[in-house]
Design a protein around this motif. Structure first.
Motif, PDB file in Angstrom:
ATOM      1  N   LYS A  58       0.939  -1.276  -0.276  1.00  0.00           N
ATOM      2  CA  LYS A  58       0.064  -0.049   0.185  1.00  0.00           C
ATOM      3  C   LYS A  58       0.408   1.280  -0.142  1.00  0.00           C
ATOM      4  O   LYS A  58       0.483   1.740  -0.488  1.00  0.00           O
ATOM      5  CB  LYS A  58      -1.057   0.239   1.216  1.00  0.00           C
ATOM      6  CG  LYS A  58      -1.950   0.770   0.967  1.00  0.00           C
ATOM      7  CD  LYS A  58      -2.953   0.946   1.946  1.00  0.00           C
ATOM      8  CE  LYS A  58      -3.674   2.020   2.108  1.00  0.00           C
ATOM      9  NZ  LYS A  58      -4.892   1.783   3.483  1.00  0.00           N
ATOM     10  N   SER A  68      -5.770   8.488  -2.452  1.00  0.00           N
ATOM     11  CA  SER A  68      -6.716   8.319  -3.006  1.00  0.00           C
ATOM     12  C   SER A  68      -7.513   9.568  -2.248  1.00  0.00           C
ATOM     13  O   SER A  68      -7.211   9.802  -1.490  1.00  0.00           O
ATOM     14  CB  SER A  68      -7.333   7.200  -3.401  1.00  0.00           C
ATOM     15  OG  SER A  68      -8.210   7.621  -3.377  1.00  0.00           O
ATOM     16  N   GLU A  73     -12.768   6.172   0.215  1.00  0.00           N
ATOM     17  CA  GLU A  73     -12.082   5.038   0.760  1.00  0.00           C
ATOM     18  C   GLU A  73     -12.005   4.139   1.848  1.00  0.00           C
ATOM     19  O   GLU A  73     -12.398   5.289   2.950  1.00  0.00           O
ATOM     20  CB  GLU A  73     -10.483   6.036   0.259  1.00  0.00           C
ATOM     21  CG  GLU A  73      -8.877   5.325   0.545  1.00  0.00           C
ATOM     22  CD  GLU A  73      -7.793   5.913   1.086  1.00  0.00           C
ATOM     23  OE1 GLU A  73      -7.056   5.888   1.501  1.00  0.00           O
ATOM     24  OE2 GLU A  73      -8.187   7.749  -0.211  1.00  0.00           O
ATOM     25  N   THR A  74     -11.839   3.337   1.596  1.00  0.00           N
ATOM     26  CA  THR A  74     -11.192   2.607   3.214  1.00  0.00           C
ATOM     27  C   THR A  74      -8.900   1.603   3.403  1.00  0.00           C
ATOM     28  O   THR A  74      -8.799   2.330   2.278  1.00  0.00           O
ATOM     29  CB  THR A  74     -12.422   1.403   3.305  1.00  0.00           C
ATOM     30  OG1 THR A  74     -11.560   0.632   2.785  1.00  0.00           O
ATOM     31  CG2 THR A  74     -13.376   1.458   2.741  1.00  0.00           C
ATOM     32  N   LYS A  76      -8.262  -0.666   3.070  1.00  0.00           N
ATOM     33  CA  LYS A  76      -8.206  -2.047   1.899  1.00  0.00           C
ATOM     34  C   LYS A  76      -8.627  -1.488   0.148  1.00  0.00           C
ATOM     35  O   LYS A  76      -8.834  -2.341  -0.612  1.00  0.00           O
ATOM     36  CB  LYS A  76      -9.072  -3.325   2.409  1.00  0.00           C
ATOM     37  CG  LYS A  76      -8.604  -3.945   3.877  1.00  0.00           C
ATOM     38  CD  LYS A  76      -7.375  -4.045   3.847  1.00  0.00           C
ATOM     39  CE  LYS A  76      -6.851  -4.229   5.127  1.00  0.00           C
ATOM     40  NZ  LYS A  76      -5.233  -4.050   4.999  1.00  0.00           N
ATOM     41  N   GLN A  77      -9.608  -0.593   0.185  1.00  0.00           N
ATOM     42  CA  GLN A  77      -9.876  -0.107  -1.089  1.00  0.00           C
ATOM     43  C   GLN A  77      -9.250   1.527  -1.569  1.00  0.00           C
ATOM     44  O   GLN A  77      -9.856   1.838  -0.456  1.00  0.00           O
ATOM     45  CB  GLN A  77     -11.147  -0.362  -1.392  1.00  0.00           C
ATOM     46  CG  GLN A  77     -11.469   0.233  -2.766  1.00  0.00           C
ATOM     47  CD  GLN A  77     -13.709  -0.330  -3.561  1.00  0.00           C
ATOM     48  OE1 GLN A  77     -13.675  -1.318  -2.355  1.00  0.00           O
ATOM     49  NE2 GLN A  77     -14.280   0.687  -3.698  1.00  0.00           N
ATOM     50  N   SER A  79      -9.876   4.480  -4.409  1.00  0.00           N
ATOM     51  CA  SER A  79      -9.827   4.708  -5.517  1.00  0.00           C
ATOM     52  C   SER A  79      -9.358   6.262  -6.566  1.00  0.00           C
ATOM     53  O   SER A  79      -9.080   7.039  -5.503  1.00  0.00           O
ATOM     54  CB  SER A  79     -11.767   5.344  -5.371  1.00  0.00           C
ATOM     55  OG  SER A  79     -12.166   5.608  -6.988  1.00  0.00           O
ATOM     56  N   VAL A  96      -9.703   1.717  -9.691  1.00  0.00           N
ATOM     57  CA  VAL A  96     -10.461   1.017  -8.265  1.00  0.00           C
ATOM     58  C   VAL A  96      -9.405  -0.372  -7.445  1.00  0.00           C
ATOM     59  O   VAL A  96      -9.510  -0.799  -8.659  1.00  0.00           O
ATOM     60  CB  VAL A  96     -11.501   0.553  -7.543  1.00  0.00           C
ATOM     61  CG1 VAL A  96     -11.888   0.287  -6.137  1.00  0.00           C
ATOM     62  CG2 VAL A  96     -12.811   1.525  -7.624  1.00  0.00           C
ATOM     63  N   VAL A  98      -7.564  -2.913  -4.575  1.00  0.00           N
ATOM     64  CA  VAL A  98      -8.239  -3.291  -4.063  1.00  0.00           C
ATOM     65  C   VAL A  98      -7.342  -4.168  -2.927  1.00  0.00           C
ATOM     66  O   VAL A  98      -5.764  -4.574  -3.459  1.00  0.00           O
ATOM     67  CB  VAL A  98      -8.960  -4.064  -3.646  1.00  0.00           C
ATOM     68  CG1 VAL A  98      -9.022  -4.720  -2.672  1.00  0.00           C
ATOM     69  CG2 VAL A  98     -10.782  -3.995  -4.361  1.00  0.00           C
ATOM     70  N   PHE A 108      -6.907  -4.872  -9.199  1.00  0.00           N
ATOM     71  CA  PHE A 108      -7.313  -3.289  -9.543  1.00  0.00           C
ATOM     72  C   PHE A 108      -8.506  -3.861 -10.464  1.00  0.00           C
ATOM     73  O   PHE A 108      -8.919  -4.579 -11.637  1.00  0.00           O
ATOM     74  CB  PHE A 108      -6.008  -2.595  -9.621  1.00  0.00           C
ATOM     75  CG  PHE A 108      -5.598  -3.013 -11.045  1.00  0.00           C
ATOM     76  CD1 PHE A 108      -6.194  -2.409 -12.532  1.00  0.00           C
ATOM     77  CD2 PHE A 108      -4.709  -3.487 -11.182  1.00  0.00           C
ATOM     78  CE1 PHE A 108      -5.616  -2.824 -13.329  1.00  0.00           C
ATOM     79  CE2 PHE A 108      -3.654  -3.763 -12.113  1.00  0.00           C
ATOM     80  CZ  PHE A 108      -4.356  -3.088 -13.194  1.00  0.00           C
ATOM     81  N   ARG A 123     -11.777  -6.632 -14.499  1.00  0.00           N
ATOM     82  CA  ARG A 123     -10.736  -6.734 -13.661  1.00  0.00           C
ATOM     83  C   ARG A 123      -9.553  -7.499 -13.508  1.00  0.00           C
ATOM     84  O   ARG A 123      -9.458  -8.096 -14.252  1.00  0.00           O
ATOM     85  CB  ARG A 123     -11.875  -7.796 -12.905  1.00  0.00           C
ATOM     86  CG  ARG A 123     -10.874  -7.379 -11.482  1.00  0.00           C
ATOM     87  CD  ARG A 123     -11.991  -8.769 -10.356  1.00  0.00           C
ATOM     88  NE  ARG A 123     -11.804  -9.308  -8.987  1.00  0.00           N
ATOM     89  CZ  ARG A 123     -11.854  -9.950  -8.766  1.00  0.00           C
ATOM     90  NH1 ARG A 123     -13.139 -10.657  -7.842  1.00  0.00           N
ATOM     91  NH2 ARG A 123     -10.714 -10.382  -7.151  1.00  0.00           N
TER      92      ARG A 123
END
Length: 124
Positions: A58, A68, A73-74, A76-77, A79, A96, A98, A108, A123
């Motif tokens: 990450k 991002s 946004e989390t 784990k994701q 965007s 996006v 992941v 992604f 994907r």
């Protein structure tokens, strides 16, 4: 003879395509003008094809693409907005990414609102 020359000129000009794709460049990726990312759409293909995103940590991903800006946004994701055209009809494209439980890029997706109806998300 004039018609042959015109036909030849037309064929030469029509065979010359303007390549709207660009190589990924971090500085251009981060460049925002008038609240829009000017170069992201042009660099997207090179980024997902020639830059190994899957497997990055990450931290490495953020070093490469920046943080991002997505308010959803989390951990784990992530965007990244690619295209945000709100004219009618709107055209929105997001990249996006992941992140798995080990903070590694798992996969992604390129999400294009014009293709979602046809289940054409890509994907990787």
């Amino acid at each position: 003879m004039k018609n042959i020359f015109l036909l030849f000129t037309f064929l030469v000009l029509s065979s010359c395509q303007i390549n709207s794709q660009e190589k990924f460049d971090k500085e251009k990726w981060l460049l925002k003008e008038n609240n829009k990312y000017t170069y992201r759409e042009k660099m997207l293909e090179d980024l997902v094809t020639n830059v190994q995103l899957k497997g990055l940590t990450k931290k490495e991903l953020i070093d490469l693409l920046g943080r991002s800006e997505n308010m959803w946004e989390t951990d784990k994701q992530l965007s990244y907005p690619i295209l945000q055209n709100y004219d009618e009809p709107p055209h929105i494209i997001n990249l996006v990414i992941v992140i798995d439980e080990k903070d590694i890029v798992d996969y992604f997706e390129i999400i294009d609102n014009r293709k979602i109806k046809n289940s054409a998300q890509q994907r990787f």
